[in-house]
Design a protein around this motif. Structure first.
Motif, short mmCIF file in Angstrom:
data_model
loop_
_atom_site.label_atom_id
_atom_site.label_comp_id
_atom_site.label_asym_id
_atom_site.label_seq_id
_atom_site.Cartn_x
_atom_site.Cartn_y
_atom_site.Cartn_z
N LEU A 38 0.83 -1.20 0.00
CA LEU A 38 0.00 0.00 0.00
C LEU A 38 0.87 1.26 0.00
O LEU A 38 0.56 2.24 -0.66
CB LEU A 38 -0.93 0.00 1.21
N MET A 39 1.96 1.19 0.77
CA MET A 39 2.88 2.33 0.80
C MET A 39 3.51 2.56 -0.58
O MET A 39 3.70 3.70 -0.99
CB MET A 39 3.98 2.10 1.83
N MET A 40 3.85 1.47 -1.25
CA MET A 40 4.42 1.59 -2.60
C MET A 40 3.42 2.27 -3.53
O MET A 40 3.78 3.18 -4.28
CB MET A 40 4.80 0.22 -3.16
N LEU A 41 2.19 1.80 -3.51
CA LEU A 41 1.17 2.41 -4.38
C LEU A 41 1.01 3.89 -4.07
O LEU A 41 0.92 4.71 -4.99
CB LEU A 41 -0.17 1.69 -4.22
N ALA A 42 0.98 4.23 -2.81
CA ALA A 42 0.82 5.64 -2.42
C ALA A 42 2.02 6.47 -2.88
O ALA A 42 1.86 7.55 -3.45
CB ALA A 42 0.64 5.75 -0.91
N ALA A 43 3.23 5.96 -2.63
CA ALA A 43 4.44 6.71 -3.01
C ALA A 43 4.53 6.86 -4.52
O ALA A 43 4.81 7.95 -5.03
CB ALA A 43 5.68 6.00 -2.46
N ALA A 119 -5.05 0.37 4.73
CA ALA A 119 -3.87 1.05 5.28
C ALA A 119 -4.18 1.66 6.65
O ALA A 119 -3.39 1.53 7.59
CB ALA A 119 -3.39 2.14 4.32
N ILE A 120 -5.32 2.29 6.78
CA ILE A 120 -5.71 2.90 8.05
C ILE A 120 -5.93 1.82 9.11
O ILE A 120 -5.43 1.92 10.23
CB ILE A 120 -6.96 3.79 7.88
#
Length: 132
Positions: A38-43, A119-120
């Motif tokens: 999820l962090m990868m997608l967001a970044a 993510a939350i």
């Protein structure tokens, strides 16, 4: 999309920027693993990498690479409890397979909302386990 648009108007991320972000995401993912995809997608979205659905295949390859390196390191360190690892691995493969098939059929807005919700929820669970 709004954050990504603002970021793209302010700066043009270089290959070095992407590589640096991915390096640290890989370190985090290999050790903790929690929500790194999820962090990868967001970044990547914030850096102008494209729509979430188009980033998913690359995300899967990068998460797999980080996890593969981590597995080798943990095996060499003797840090794996095999009787717990094997059923978890089977569940992860089945869940990943089903999730990929469902994700391809959902509209991008639904994928975005589900991604944020997971993510939350993951963040709240990790925080509560660590501090409560």
């Amino acid at each position: 999309p709004r954050v990504s648009a603002v970021f793209r108007t302010q700066a043009r991320p270089s290959v070095l920027t992407f590589a640096t972000v991915q390096f640290f995401l890989g370190l985090y993912g290999g050790y903790f693993g929690g929500a790194v995809g999820l962090m990868m997608l967001a970044a990547w979205s914030a850096l102008g990498g494209g729509a979430i659905k188009s980033l998913n295949p690359t995300r899967m390859v990068m998460v797999t690479a980080a996890n593969a390196v981590a597995v080798v390191v943990f095996i060499l360190a003797g840090a794996i409890v095999w009787q717990e690892c094997i059923p978890m691995t089977i569940g992860a493969v089945i869940g990943g397979w089903i999730g990929a098939h469902i994700g391809r059929r959902l509209p991008p807005s639904v994928v975005r909302v589900l991604t944020l919700a997971v993510a939350i929820l993951t963040t709240v669970m990790f925080f509560s386990r660590a501090y409560l």
